[in-house]
Structures are given as structure tokens and as C-alpha cells.
Motif scaffolding. Structure first.
Motif, short mmCIF file in Angstrom:
data_model
loop_
_atom_site.label_atom_id
_atom_site.label_comp_id
_atom_site.label_asym_id
_atom_site.label_seq_id
_atom_site.Cartn_x
_atom_site.Cartn_y
_atom_site.Cartn_z
N LEU A 138 -27.37 -1.08 6.26
CA LEU A 138 -26.63 -1.70 5.22
C LEU A 138 -27.06 -1.02 3.77
O LEU A 138 -26.20 -0.73 3.12
N VAL B 255 -25.69 2.56 3.78
CA VAL B 255 -24.25 2.46 3.75
C VAL B 255 -23.70 2.23 2.38
O VAL B 255 -22.78 2.53 1.63
N CYS B 256 -24.33 0.99 1.85
CA CYS B 256 -23.68 0.20 0.29
C CYS B 256 -24.14 1.25 -0.79
O CYS B 256 -23.63 1.10 -1.66
N ALA B 257 -25.52 1.74 -0.85
CA ALA B 257 -26.01 2.51 -1.82
C ALA B 257 -26.58 3.92 -1.25
O ALA B 257 -27.65 4.25 -1.05
#
Length: 75
Positions: free
Chosen positions: A50, A53-55
Motif C-alpha cells: 500500500l 502504491v500510494c506514494a
């Protein structure tokens, strides 16, 4: 013939392309290592995925700096 402004633009485009390719390779390598890390529990693995993927760039750099070196007792 290309003038100096055109050469600068071409150089900037080439460097930008290299930066994008380098970032994509870094992210892919981090996700591959996370998926193969046997010392991670499922929740920790999901958290790292996560984060990447997010940063994307920050998450991948954080994985290589910190996550890859976590002991099995801490995960």
C-alpha cells in the motif's frame, strides 16, 4: 538544424524519460522484493504494498531503506 533551445528541450525530454524509467524500475524492484520477503507477515506485506502504491517513489525508497532490514521479530 536544431538551435540551442531545441537541444535543451531534447536533453530535458531525455532526462525526464530516464527519470520515469528509473522510478518505474525502482517501484517494480520494491514490489518484487516485498512479495518475496519471507520475514513479513501478511498484514505487514499489505502495508508495504500500500505504501509503494500510494506514494510510489517514497514508498519504494522507504522499503529499501527500512523495510528490507526489519527483523522477523519486529514484523
Amino acid at each position: 538544424m536544431i538551435d540551442s533551445a531545441g537541444m535543451v528541450q531534447m536533453a530535458a525530454l531525455g532526462l525526464g524519460g530516464l527519470a520515469v524509467l528509473g522510478s518505474a524500475a525502482l517501484i517494480a524492484a520494491a514490489l518484487t522484493q516485498i512479495s518475496r520477503a519471507i520475514h513479513l507477515r501478511q498484514a505487514a506485506r499489505a502495508g508495504w504494498v500500500l505504501a509503494v502504491v500510494c506514494a510510489p517513489v517514497f514508498g519504494a525508497v522507504a522499503w529499501f531503506a527500512v523495510g528490507n532490514r526489519i527483523d522477523a521479530d519486529q514484523s
